[in-house]
Design a protein around this motif. Sequence first.
Motif, PDB file in Angstrom:
ATOM      1  N   SER A   1      43.951  22.785  66.889  1.00 33.89           N
ATOM      2  CA  SER A   1      43.893  21.463  67.518  1.00 33.89           C
ATOM      3  C   SER A   1      42.786  20.583  66.945  1.00 33.89           C
ATOM      4  O   SER A   1      42.869  19.365  66.997  1.00 33.89           O
ATOM      5  CB  SER A   1      43.702  21.606  69.028  1.00 33.89           C
ATOM      6  N   PHE A   2      41.748  21.211  66.379  1.00 34.54           N
ATOM      7  CA  PHE A   2      40.668  20.438  65.778  1.00 34.54           C
ATOM      8  C   PHE A   2      41.172  19.721  64.529  1.00 34.54           C
ATOM      9  O   PHE A   2      40.673  18.658  64.171  1.00 34.54           O
ATOM     10  CB  PHE A   2      39.510  21.363  65.392  1.00 34.54           C
ATOM     11  N   THR A   3      42.142  20.307  63.860  1.00 38.23           N
ATOM     12  CA  THR A   3      42.757  19.702  62.679  1.00 38.23           C
ATOM     13  C   THR A   3      43.769  18.639  63.092  1.00 38.23           C
ATOM     14  O   THR A   3      43.855  17.571  62.487  1.00 38.23           O
ATOM     15  CB  THR A   3      43.438  20.793  61.826  1.00 38.23           C
ATOM     16  N   GLU A   4      44.509  18.938  64.164  1.00 37.56           N
ATOM     17  CA  GLU A   4      45.463  17.950  64.684  1.00 37.56           C
ATOM     18  C   GLU A   4      44.715  16.723  65.186  1.00 37.56           C
ATOM     19  O   GLU A   4      45.140  15.590  64.964  1.00 37.56           O
ATOM     20  CB  GLU A   4      46.276  18.571  65.829  1.00 37.56           C
TER      21      GLU A   4
ATOM     22  N   HIS B   1      47.808  23.087  64.168  1.00 35.79           N
ATOM     23  CA  HIS B   1      48.676  23.578  65.245  1.00 35.79           C
ATOM     24  C   HIS B   1      47.835  23.937  66.466  1.00 35.79           C
ATOM     25  O   HIS B   1      47.161  24.971  66.487  1.00 35.79           O
ATOM     26  CB  HIS B   1      49.474  24.796  64.761  1.00 35.79           C
ATOM     27  N   ALA B   2      47.874  23.076  67.473  1.00 39.64           N
ATOM     28  CA  ALA B   2      47.053  23.262  68.674  1.00 39.64           C
ATOM     29  C   ALA B   2      47.342  24.612  69.324  1.00 39.64           C
ATOM     30  O   ALA B   2      48.506  24.995  69.503  1.00 39.64           O
ATOM     31  CB  ALA B   2      47.314  22.130  69.670  1.00 39.64           C
ATOM     32  N   GLY B   3      46.298  25.328  69.661  1.00 44.34           N
ATOM     33  CA  GLY B   3      46.434  26.614  70.353  1.00 44.34           C
ATOM     34  C   GLY B   3      46.640  27.803  69.438  1.00 44.34           C
ATOM     35  O   GLY B   3      46.629  28.945  69.906  1.00 44.34           O
ATOM     36  N   TRP B   4      46.819  27.563  68.137  1.00 44.64           N
ATOM     37  CA  TRP B   4      47.142  28.666  67.228  1.00 44.64           C
ATOM     38  C   TRP B   4      45.886  29.416  66.779  1.00 44.64           C
ATOM     39  O   TRP B   4      44.781  28.876  66.754  1.00 44.64           O
ATOM     40  CB  TRP B   4      47.915  28.143  66.010  1.00 44.64           C
ATOM     41  N   THR B   5      46.102  30.666  66.420  1.00 45.47           N
ATOM     42  CA  THR B   5      45.047  31.559  65.967  1.00 45.47           C
ATOM     43  C   THR B   5      45.192  31.806  64.458  1.00 45.47           C
ATOM     44  O   THR B   5      46.061  31.224  63.810  1.00 45.47           O
ATOM     45  CB  THR B   5      45.124  32.884  66.747  1.00 45.47           C
ATOM     46  N   ILE B   6      44.365  32.674  63.898  1.00 43.65           N
ATOM     47  CA  ILE B   6      44.456  32.976  62.466  1.00 43.65           C
ATOM     48  C   ILE B   6      45.770  33.712  62.188  1.00 43.65           C
ATOM     49  O   ILE B   6      46.569  33.285  61.349  1.00 43.65           O
ATOM     50  CB  ILE B   6      43.253  33.827  62.002  1.00 43.65           C
TER      51      ILE B   6
ATOM     52  N   GLU C   1      45.528  33.344  73.732  1.00 42.10           N
ATOM     53  CA  GLU C   1      45.393  33.513  75.178  1.00 42.10           C
ATOM     54  C   GLU C   1      46.690  33.146  75.890  1.00 42.10           C
ATOM     55  O   GLU C   1      46.943  33.571  77.005  1.00 42.10           O
ATOM     56  CB  GLU C   1      44.290  32.540  75.637  1.00 42.10           C
ATOM     57  N   PHE C   2      47.474  32.319  75.253  1.00 31.97           N
ATOM     58  CA  PHE C   2      48.669  31.749  75.884  1.00 31.97           C
ATOM     59  C   PHE C   2      49.918  32.132  75.100  1.00 31.97           C
ATOM     60  O   PHE C   2      49.865  32.246  73.881  1.00 31.97           O
ATOM     61  CB  PHE C   2      48.545  30.229  75.941  1.00 31.97           C
ATOM     62  N   SER C   3      51.017  32.314  75.791  1.00 31.73           N
ATOM     63  CA  SER C   3      52.251  32.706  75.094  1.00 31.73           C
ATOM     64  C   SER C   3      52.832  31.514  74.338  1.00 31.73           C
ATOM     65  O   SER C   3      52.631  30.366  74.721  1.00 31.73           O
ATOM     66  CB  SER C   3      53.274  33.240  76.094  1.00 31.73           C
ATOM     67  N   GLY C   4      53.530  31.820  73.272  1.00 29.26           N
ATOM     68  CA  GLY C   4      54.220  30.771  72.539  1.00 29.26           C
ATOM     69  C   GLY C   4      53.423  30.120  71.427  1.00 29.26           C
ATOM     70  O   GLY C   4      53.908  29.208  70.775  1.00 29.26           O
ATOM     71  N   TYR C   5      52.177  30.576  71.245  1.00 31.53           N
ATOM     72  CA  TYR C   5      51.367  30.025  70.161  1.00 31.53           C
ATOM     73  C   TYR C   5      51.298  31.020  69.015  1.00 31.53           C
ATOM     74  O   TYR C   5      51.051  32.194  69.227  1.00 31.53           O
ATOM     75  CB  TYR C   5      49.955  29.702  70.647  1.00 31.53           C
ATOM     76  N   GLY C   6      51.479  30.527  67.800  1.00 31.20           N
ATOM     77  CA  GLY C   6      51.531  31.400  66.636  1.00 31.20           C
ATOM     78  C   GLY C   6      50.199  31.496  65.924  1.00 31.20           C
ATOM     79  O   GLY C   6      49.153  31.082  66.428  1.00 31.20           O
ATOM     80  N   GLY C   7      50.253  32.057  64.712  1.00 27.84           N
ATOM     81  CA  GLY C   7      49.079  32.152  63.854  1.00 27.84           C
ATOM     82  C   GLY C   7      49.340  31.417  62.555  1.00 27.84           C
ATOM     83  O   GLY C   7      50.445  31.489  62.009  1.00 27.84           O
ATOM     84  N   ILE C   8      48.340  30.715  62.064  1.00 23.20           N
ATOM     85  CA  ILE C   8      48.595  29.859  60.894  1.00 23.20           C
ATOM     86  C   ILE C   8      48.854  30.660  59.622  1.00 23.20           C
ATOM     87  O   ILE C   8      49.429  30.131  58.673  1.00 23.20           O
ATOM     88  CB  ILE C   8      47.478  28.818  60.677  1.00 23.20           C
ATOM     89  N   SER C   9      48.483  31.941  59.608  1.00 22.39           N
ATOM     90  CA  SER C   9      48.785  32.741  58.406  1.00 22.39           C
ATOM     91  C   SER C   9      50.295  32.832  58.168  1.00 22.39           C
ATOM     92  O   SER C   9      50.742  32.995  57.037  1.00 22.39           O
ATOM     93  CB  SER C   9      48.190  34.146  58.522  1.00 22.39           C
ATOM     94  N   SER C  10      51.085  32.691  59.260  1.00 20.59           N
ATOM     95  CA  SER C  10      52.549  32.761  59.131  1.00 20.59           C
ATOM     96  C   SER C  10      53.122  31.518  58.452  1.00 20.59           C
ATOM     97  O   SER C  10      54.291  31.491  58.075  1.00 20.59           O
ATOM     98  CB  SER C  10      53.194  32.925  60.510  1.00 20.59           C
TER      99      SER C  10
ATOM    100  N   GLY D   1      39.952  29.580  64.208  1.00 17.70           N
ATOM    101  CA  GLY D   1      39.342  30.706  64.891  1.00 17.70           C
ATOM    102  C   GLY D   1      39.011  30.457  66.355  1.00 17.70           C
ATOM    103  O   GLY D   1      38.886  31.407  67.131  1.00 17.70           O
ATOM    104  N   ALA D   2      38.876  29.194  66.747  1.00 26.47           N
ATOM    105  CA  ALA D   2      38.422  28.890  68.108  1.00 26.47           C
ATOM    106  C   ALA D   2      39.312  29.516  69.181  1.00 26.47           C
ATOM    107  O   ALA D   2      38.823  29.982  70.211  1.00 26.47           O
ATOM    108  CB  ALA D   2      38.342  27.376  68.311  1.00 26.47           C
ATOM    109  N   ASN D   3      40.622  29.536  68.938  1.00 27.20           N
ATOM    110  CA  ASN D   3      41.550  30.023  69.964  1.00 27.20           C
ATOM    111  C   ASN D   3      41.557  31.534  70.118  1.00 27.20           C
ATOM    112  O   ASN D   3      42.168  32.068  71.038  1.00 27.20           O
ATOM    113  CB  ASN D   3      42.967  29.515  69.678  1.00 27.20           C
ATOM    114  N   GLU D   4      40.857  32.218  69.214  1.00 30.41           N
ATOM    115  CA  GLU D   4      40.758  33.676  69.328  1.00 30.41           C
ATOM    116  C   GLU D   4      39.520  34.128  70.074  1.00 30.41           C
ATOM    117  O   GLU D   4      39.411  35.287  70.468  1.00 30.41           O
ATOM    118  CB  GLU D   4      40.704  34.290  67.927  1.00 30.41           C
ATOM    119  N   LEU D   5      38.570  33.232  70.237  1.00 31.20           N
ATOM    120  CA  LEU D   5      37.269  33.642  70.769  1.00 31.20           C
ATOM    121  C   LEU D   5      37.369  34.217  72.179  1.00 31.20           C
ATOM    122  O   LEU D   5      36.730  35.215  72.496  1.00 31.20           O
ATOM    123  CB  LEU D   5      36.308  32.453  70.765  1.00 31.20           C
ATOM    124  N   PHE D   6      38.178  33.577  73.017  1.00 33.80           N
ATOM    125  CA  PHE D   6      38.259  34.034  74.407  1.00 33.80           C
ATOM    126  C   PHE D   6      39.146  35.264  74.587  1.00 33.80           C
ATOM    127  O   PHE D   6      38.740  36.222  75.232  1.00 33.80           O
ATOM    128  CB  PHE D   6      38.702  32.881  75.317  1.00 33.80           C
TER     129      PHE D   6
END
Length: 229
Positions: free
Chosen positions: A14-17, A67-72, A78-87, A106-111
């Motif tokens: 989301s920081f990129t969006e 991609h808001a909410g996405w992880t590496i 933390e939430f369903s339906g969010y992917g990882g940008i490596s894909s 990385g922010a979305n993985e911290l919690f």
Amino acid sequence: TSGEACKILPLGDSFTEGVKSSDGAGYRSQLFKLIVAAKQKVTFTGSLTGGPMQVSGQNFPRMHEGHAGWTIDPGLSEFSGYGGISSLVPSPALSGNPHIVLLHIGANELFPTKDGAGMATRLDALVDKIADNVPSALIVVAQITPVGSKNNGHTQAQVDAANAAQMLYNSKIPAIVQAHVAKGQHVIGVDMSKMPLSGLTTASVHPNDQGYAYMAGIWYAALNDLLPK
């Protein structure tokens, strides 16, 4: 080459969006302002669009891969339906054949994971994947922005654990960058972690316009000498 615009891929979450920025483009529009002021030529690439139509009197290249909410990697949100940008690597993220990749993730993985070491391992693999697919591109890897003191309904203990994970993750990034350089890949690091907490929105998650301007300044300092007039 002279006269050709440099293609920059903003890649991340989301920081990129640009979530919570007043124009919906976050650091991208602020970075474009700095580039226009220096009379340099760039365009942005990516499979998504967002932000204003014009910035500094010029047509704003609205493409990005934020991609808001996405992880590496997928499956760690933390939430369903969010992917990882490596894909998204190589396709669609690299379909525009970028010359420069701006990676803040990385922010979305911290919690959910609280696993700074694991995040660093996943980041390392992601940088390899990008470098293997666009070997001539410069990959700019960011140590990520601070979590802040409070965060969207999380408990203080959760915030403290996320801050600890963020600090561990960020501490490992310079060595990751150096390892990729040693392999002959075009990788540099930038540090977003010292962004003042006043650059965060009240929920201490996303930057405000001031925070996004800070991010743009850090990106631009790394790119300034590389961009064509």
